[in-house]
Motif scaffolding. Structure first.
Motif, PDB file in Angstrom:
ATOM      1  N   ALA B  60       0.824  -1.143  -0.097  1.00  0.00           N
ATOM      2  CA  ALA B  60       0.183  -0.028   0.028  1.00  0.00           C
ATOM      3  C   ALA B  60       0.917   1.435  -0.127  1.00  0.00           C
ATOM      4  O   ALA B  60       0.676   2.350  -0.643  1.00  0.00           O
ATOM      5  N   VAL B  64       1.049   4.167  -2.942  1.00  0.00           N
ATOM      6  CA  VAL B  64       0.519   5.632  -2.756  1.00  0.00           C
ATOM      7  C   VAL B  64       1.734   6.300  -3.052  1.00  0.00           C
ATOM      8  O   VAL B  64       1.590   7.395  -4.034  1.00  0.00           O
ATOM      9  N   MET B  65       3.108   6.007  -2.556  1.00  0.00           N
ATOM     10  CA  MET B  65       4.298   6.612  -3.135  1.00  0.00           C
ATOM     11  C   MET B  65       4.502   6.812  -4.687  1.00  0.00           C
ATOM     12  O   MET B  65       5.081   7.890  -5.167  1.00  0.00           O
ATOM     13  N   GLY B 372       1.519  18.637   4.428  1.00  0.00           N
ATOM     14  CA  GLY B 372       0.640  17.421   4.184  1.00  0.00           C
ATOM     15  C   GLY B 372       1.471  15.893   4.229  1.00  0.00           C
ATOM     16  O   GLY B 372       0.856  15.137   4.784  1.00  0.00           O
ATOM     17  N   VAL B 373       2.417  16.090   3.777  1.00  0.00           N
ATOM     18  CA  VAL B 373       3.467  14.803   3.635  1.00  0.00           C
ATOM     19  C   VAL B 373       3.704  14.496   5.349  1.00  0.00           C
ATOM     20  O   VAL B 373       3.517  13.216   5.581  1.00  0.00           O
ATOM     21  N   LEU B 376       0.670  13.269   7.134  1.00  0.00           N
ATOM     22  CA  LEU B 376       0.058  11.986   6.613  1.00  0.00           C
ATOM     23  C   LEU B 376       1.180  10.891   6.931  1.00  0.00           C
ATOM     24  O   LEU B 376       0.700   9.583   6.952  1.00  0.00           O
ATOM     25  N   ALA B 379       0.186   9.970  10.469  1.00  0.00           N
ATOM     26  CA  ALA B 379      -1.064   9.089  10.407  1.00  0.00           C
ATOM     27  C   ALA B 379      -0.818   7.704   9.864  1.00  0.00           C
ATOM     28  O   ALA B 379      -1.238   6.774  10.522  1.00  0.00           O
ATOM     29  N   ALA B 380       0.115   7.525   8.835  1.00  0.00           N
ATOM     30  CA  ALA B 380       0.567   6.124   8.548  1.00  0.00           C
ATOM     31  C   ALA B 380       1.258   5.271   9.455  1.00  0.00           C
ATOM     32  O   ALA B 380       0.962   4.061   9.813  1.00  0.00           O
ATOM     33  N   TYR B 382       0.601   6.038  12.713  1.00  0.00           N
ATOM     34  CA  TYR B 382      -0.091   5.539  13.577  1.00  0.00           C
ATOM     35  C   TYR B 382      -1.041   3.986  13.202  1.00  0.00           C
ATOM     36  O   TYR B 382      -1.210   3.174  14.124  1.00  0.00           O
ATOM     37  N   LEU B 383      -1.280   3.926  11.861  1.00  0.00           N
ATOM     38  CA  LEU B 383      -1.931   2.812  11.451  1.00  0.00           C
ATOM     39  C   LEU B 383      -1.014   1.596  11.707  1.00  0.00           C
ATOM     40  O   LEU B 383      -1.322   0.713  12.157  1.00  0.00           O
ATOM     41  N   VAL B 386      -1.022   0.698  15.264  1.00  0.00           N
ATOM     42  CA  VAL B 386      -2.445   0.011  15.662  1.00  0.00           C
ATOM     43  C   VAL B 386      -2.522  -1.566  14.967  1.00  0.00           C
ATOM     44  O   VAL B 386      -2.885  -2.440  15.768  1.00  0.00           O
ATOM     45  N   VAL B 387      -1.887  -1.586  13.788  1.00  0.00           N
ATOM     46  CA  VAL B 387      -2.059  -2.872  13.012  1.00  0.00           C
ATOM     47  C   VAL B 387      -1.112  -3.968  13.670  1.00  0.00           C
ATOM     48  O   VAL B 387      -1.638  -5.012  14.050  1.00  0.00           O
ATOM     49  N   PHE B 388       0.108  -3.375  14.005  1.00  0.00           N
ATOM     50  CA  PHE B 388       1.149  -4.428  14.552  1.00  0.00           C
ATOM     51  C   PHE B 388       1.342  -4.552  15.873  1.00  0.00           C
ATOM     52  O   PHE B 388       1.795  -5.390  16.328  1.00  0.00           O
ATOM     53  N   PHE B 389       1.072  -3.398  16.692  1.00  0.00           N
ATOM     54  CA  PHE B 389       1.286  -3.586  17.798  1.00  0.00           C
ATOM     55  C   PHE B 389       0.250  -3.261  18.984  1.00  0.00           C
ATOM     56  O   PHE B 389       0.566  -3.751  20.142  1.00  0.00           O
ATOM     57  N   LYS B 390      -0.776  -2.744  18.827  1.00  0.00           N
ATOM     58  CA  LYS B 390      -1.926  -2.354  19.453  1.00  0.00           C
ATOM     59  C   LYS B 390      -2.541  -3.609  20.007  1.00  0.00           C
ATOM     60  O   LYS B 390      -2.870  -4.415  19.038  1.00  0.00           O
TER      61      LYS B 390
END
Lengths: 541, 394
Positions: B60, B64-65, B372-373, B376, B379-380, B382-383, B386-390
């Motif tokens: 992903a 995006v990049m 913006g970068v 974001l 935010a990435a 934080y994603l 959440v996905v790997f550690f929370k």
């Protein structure tokens, strides 16, 4: 008249067909990318308010669907982007040079979408309800922000900022006065070299000083020819410009590339109008973005209703979960389709009537060469009332549009500048199906509200409704895009100029098109297997 | 170097690192899944599934990049994009179709896990692996063209002879070197992830096996790079300006102008390669009979090796790109004068990275980009947290 033949007669037919497949595939998917986050948000708020677990369960299923859909939507978006690069490089170059800003901002919208949609998908069990609501809102914001940017560019292509159409509902077509015309700002250093009297004799109108130049309304046929010459790498000496440059200035400028002259004018125009806002000032932008979001919400609503109607039919069970899902879908789609038809569609229609009269003529089939539906059913007065607010308005006559209004002295070489008449039937099929969908949602909503039993006929009708809603949306976008032909940017650039100088053979296009269609089929299959079949088995989804 | 080129370098750098990890993961995940299915090893399957989550996120990010890079390119250098788009349909087409299938394979593989039959899931796995290699095939053909425009035809209209373009002397070494580099880094990355875990808890037998295999494959990749790297360097004699910009500072000069000196970047890259070699030898060669591979020191060394490999990929890509700055086509200064008009005028300006589109030179645009970068990327982050550690709520 052979309608298909007429549509195929415009330049770049294989490229146009491939683009229809690619962009409509993306359009199919993005109905859900735009609609599902809003539906999830509403469901989560309903859950928060009522504590009904079914809303949460429904939101979870919708989130899974969003995850699958977004991945394929991003893929099809990437393909559309690369398709633009290799199939329509010249229009991409023009967009990148003059109207890049919304595309630039869309990167950030895309990042917002990807972060928050996948935060919702992968973080579902790790987020509180309040956090989910916030994340769903941000996912929706990202998706709608993205749509707002892309639709602004598309709106500019439908009706560029500063366009003046060639139609007046009271007096009729104005082609004889050089319309349609585009507002341009000619830099002061160029003005001195031009023979203004000659340009005025060709229909150019001087507005006055604006920014660092002189604002003029330039006939589209001149603009289209200059665009053609610019991308054909012609010099001023070999261009129509040689006819309007003062004789004493010609020796100094005849070696200049037309592209450079056009570039100076367009840069000055965009700079004067504002490079960050130029696309948002397109006169059809408001209607376009509302109509786009409305279409997505409508399709999403009917997809909920259809999926749960099908579950009821196939399992022969009316569990509380299924009925809540059905109810949600019906009410959601009812609100969406009423707004879409009565408000958003109307705004869009009025904008098209004012700024794309040739398209309106084709949509309404005001030609003696075809069987016109409003004429046959005697509803022309009603159409005038809807479009102009008075039955006395005059619909633009298709047969009176000059076939060469988009070219100057045969350049660019477009055999017929009028939009394709097949539009008439596409538009009326779309409108007819929309009315049927609206009636369906009204009747079923009343039945549910009055707690009546839903018979199989209604359930089967609802089960078919997602496909019909997608078809309506498909046709809507098709009318928008096909109706612009033979223009790529209305009044500015024709489709032959926009396409690649090195098209591949039709067989290659066919194979790529079939691949796109295969992926769409696989997406439908994946949604069936991964979301619907588990529900049939009574699993969590 | 101008700010526009730096923006492009930033997003391209993130893109290329993520893509390199992806090539290795798209290779190893279906392999592990097949092996787990054959042996009935549930733990191995779980390990493969865990790696797939990482893959989805890296892909992903790469997507995006990559998109950001394309949009930056079209916004800052539209005329170059117009010219490139007109002549590169076939090489781009290979990548486009591959991306289409690859995306589909990712989604199907993830959601079909445990739902599809083994045979069908394996087929999707093969599609995932094969397309991971065909995507860079098309893009590297374009990069080779940007070294020297083999196959370019100007009359009667600008076009591309695809066969000549694929026979570009820099294409094959560039592609193979890129793949070997991706596998080296990608497997060291996998080993690094496991080493990170190993520093905190005892690895399972399956994880230990995967860790050791990853390091061995990374070593093989590094050995392959010892041949492929020099091959590409030798191929650059066909791109003398670029060759000089890299090697002139080290005393190797061809008969062509030298515009800049990136020998320092080349040296950094070589130091990073050396670090990887030392780490891998340290891990795999028993010293005084002790096995350091699964020790705390070994895990730390692996992480250092993985970081060095990532930086090698990054510096290698930047070296390749910056050493032709300010030209989009490295050989442009050698061929520009020989071109007929109007191509000479158009290509001279369109291939110049310092010729930025006039409407994209507003400083406020750069401020918007930086803000913006930054937001974001946070935010990435934080994603990822959440996905790997929370921990799960439920």
């Amino acid at each position: 008249m052979n309608l298909l033949e007429q549509y195929l007669s415009y330049p770049a037919a294989p490229e146009r067909i491939l683009s229809i497949i690619g962009i409509e595939l993306h359009w199919f998917l993005l109905q859900y990318t735009l609609g599902l986050p809003f539906a999830i948000l509403v469901l989560l708020i309903l859950y928060k308010k009522t504590g009904n677990q079914n809303w949460l369960k429904l939101a979870r299923t919708a989130t899974k669907a969003l995850g699958i859909n977004f991945a394929l939507g991003a893929a099809s978006g990437t393909l559309s982007e690369f398709g633009l690069v290799v199939v329509w490089p010249n229009v991409l170059e023009a967009a990148g040079r003059y109207i890049y800003y919304p595309l630039y901002l869309e990167i950030f919208a895309f990042l917002i979408e990807i972060v928050f949609i996948y935060l919702l998908v992968f973080g579902w069990n790790k987020l509180s309800t309040n956090a989910k609501i916030i994340v769903a809102f941000l996912a929706m914001f990202g998706a709608w922000f993205s749509a707002a940017m892309i639709v602004s560019v598309n709106s500019y292509m439908v009706a560029p900022t500063g366009i003046v159409s060639a139609y007046n509902p009271q007096t009729g077509w104005t082609y004889s006065q050089g319309y349609p015309k585009v507002l341009l700002v000619v830099p002061s250093d160029l003005v001195g070299a031009l023979d203004v009297a000659k340009l005025q004799s060709l229909g150019m109108e001087v507005v006055g000083q604006m920014g660092n130049g002189v604002a003029v309304y330039m006939p589209s046929k001149i603009v289209a020819r200059l665009a053609y010459e610019a991308w054909s790498m012609k010099t001023v000496g070999d261009s129509v410009l040689a006819l309007v440059v003062k004789p004493e200035a010609l020796p100094a400028v005849k070696g200049l590339l037309v592209k450079d002259v056009v570039d100076k004018i367009l840069v000055e125009t965009v700079r004067t109008v504002g490079y960050t806002t130029v696309t948002f000032q397109s006169p059809v932008y408001l209607g376009s973005i509302l109509h786009t979001i409305g279409a997505a919400l409508t399709v999403t609503g009917f997809t909920f209703a259809g999926a749960f109607a099908l579950l009821v039919l196939l399992t022969k069970k009316k569990t509380a979960y299924y009925m809540d899902g059905l109810k949600f879908g019906v009410y959601f789609s009812l609100v969406a389709i009423v707004l879409q038809g009565a408000v958003f569609g109307h705004i869009m229609g009025m904008e098209i009537a004012r700024f794309n009269p040739e398209k309106l003529a084709a949509m309404e089939g005001t030609s003696n060469q075809i069987l016109s539906i409003p004429r046959t059913f005697g509803i022309e007065g009603l159409m005038k009332l809807i479009i102009y607010g008075t039955p006395n308005g005059q619909l633009p006559g298709y047969d009176q549009i000059p076939v060469d209004y988009c070219s100057l002295m045969g350049v660019p070489n477009i055999p017929d500048c009028r939009p394709p008449l097949i539009l008439h039937y596409l538009y009326y099929v779309k409108t007819g199906l929309s009315i049927l969908l609206a009636l369906l949602s009204i009747v079923v909503a009343i039945l549910i509200w009055r707690k009546k039993e839903l018979g199989n006929i209604w359930l089967w009708s609802l089960a078919a409704s997602p496909a019909v809603a997608q078809l309506v949306s498909f046709l809507g976008w098709g009318v928008r895009e096909m109706g612009r032909k033979p223009w790529t940017i209305y009044g500015v650039m024709t489709v032959d100029v926009a396409r690649t100088a090195n098209p591949v053979d039709p067989l290659t296009y066919t194979v790529v098109g079939l691949l796109f269609i295969a992926v769409l089929a696989l997406q439908v299959y994946a949604a069936w297997r991964l979301l619907f079949v588990p529900s049939l088995r009574g699993e969590e989804e | 170097m101008n700010v526009q080129a730096l923006f492009m370098a930033l997003v391209f750098g993130i893109h290329i690192v993520a893509v390199n990890i992806g090539i290795a993961l798209a290779t190893v995940i279906p392999f592990l899944k097949r092996r787990a299915a054959k042996t009935g090893d549930k733990a191995l399957e779980e390990a493969a599934r865990g790696l797939f989550k990482i893959y989805a996120v890296t892909y992903a990010l790469a997507g995006v990049m990559g998109t950001a890079f394309t949009v930056f390119l079209a916004s800052f250098y539209p005329e170059f994009v117009g010219i490139a788009g007109n002549i590169t349909m076939i090489p781009f087409g290979i990548s486009i179709v591959s991306i289409l299938f690859h995306f589909f394979a990712i989604v199907s593989y993830w959601y079909g896990w445990g739902r599809f039959t083994e045979g069908l899931h394996n087929m999707v796995g093969w599609l995932l692996t094969i397309t991971a290699y065909t995507i860079p095939l098309g893009f590297r053909a374009v990069f080779a063209f940007l070294n020297t425009p083999a196959g370019l035809i100007l009359e009667p209209k600008p076009s591309l002879n695809v066969v000549d373009a694929l026979l570009n002397p820099t294409f094959l070494p560039l592609y193979l070197k890129s793949i070997a580099g991706a596998l080296t880094f990608g497997f060291l990355f996998i080993a690094g992830v496991l080493a990170w875990k190993g520093l905190r808890q005892e690895l399972s037998q399956v994880e230990k096996g995967l860790y050791m295999d990853s390091i061995k494959i990374a070593l093989m990749g590094l050995i392959a790079m010892m041949f492929l790297g020099p091959w590409y360097a030798l191929a650059l004699v066909n791109v003398p300006v670029k060759f000089n910009n890299i090697f002139a500072g080290l005393g190797a000069v061809l008969n062509a102008p030298t515009f800049s000196s990136y020998a320092w970047l080349f040296i950094i890259k070589m130091i990073l390669v050396l670090i990887q070699a030392v780490v891998l030898l340290y891990l795999l060669a028993p010293i005084k009979g002790t096995d350091v591979l699964f020790s705390q020191e070994g895990y730390k060394a692996t992480i250092i090796g993985a970081v060095a490999a990532g930086l090698t990929v990054l510096t290698g890509e930047y070296l390749n790109a910056f050493s032709q700055y300010p030209f989009f086509v490295a050989n442009a200064p050698l061929i520009a004068d020989k071109l007929p008009e109007p191509y000479k005028t158009i290509l001279t300006r369109a291939l110049n990275l310092e010729n930025v589109s006039p409407l994209a030179q507003d400083p406020s645009l750069y401020l918007v980009t930086v803000i913006g970068v930054t937001i974001l990327l946070a935010a990435a982050g934080y994603l990822l947290y959440v996905v790997f550690f929370k921990a799960n709520n439920h």
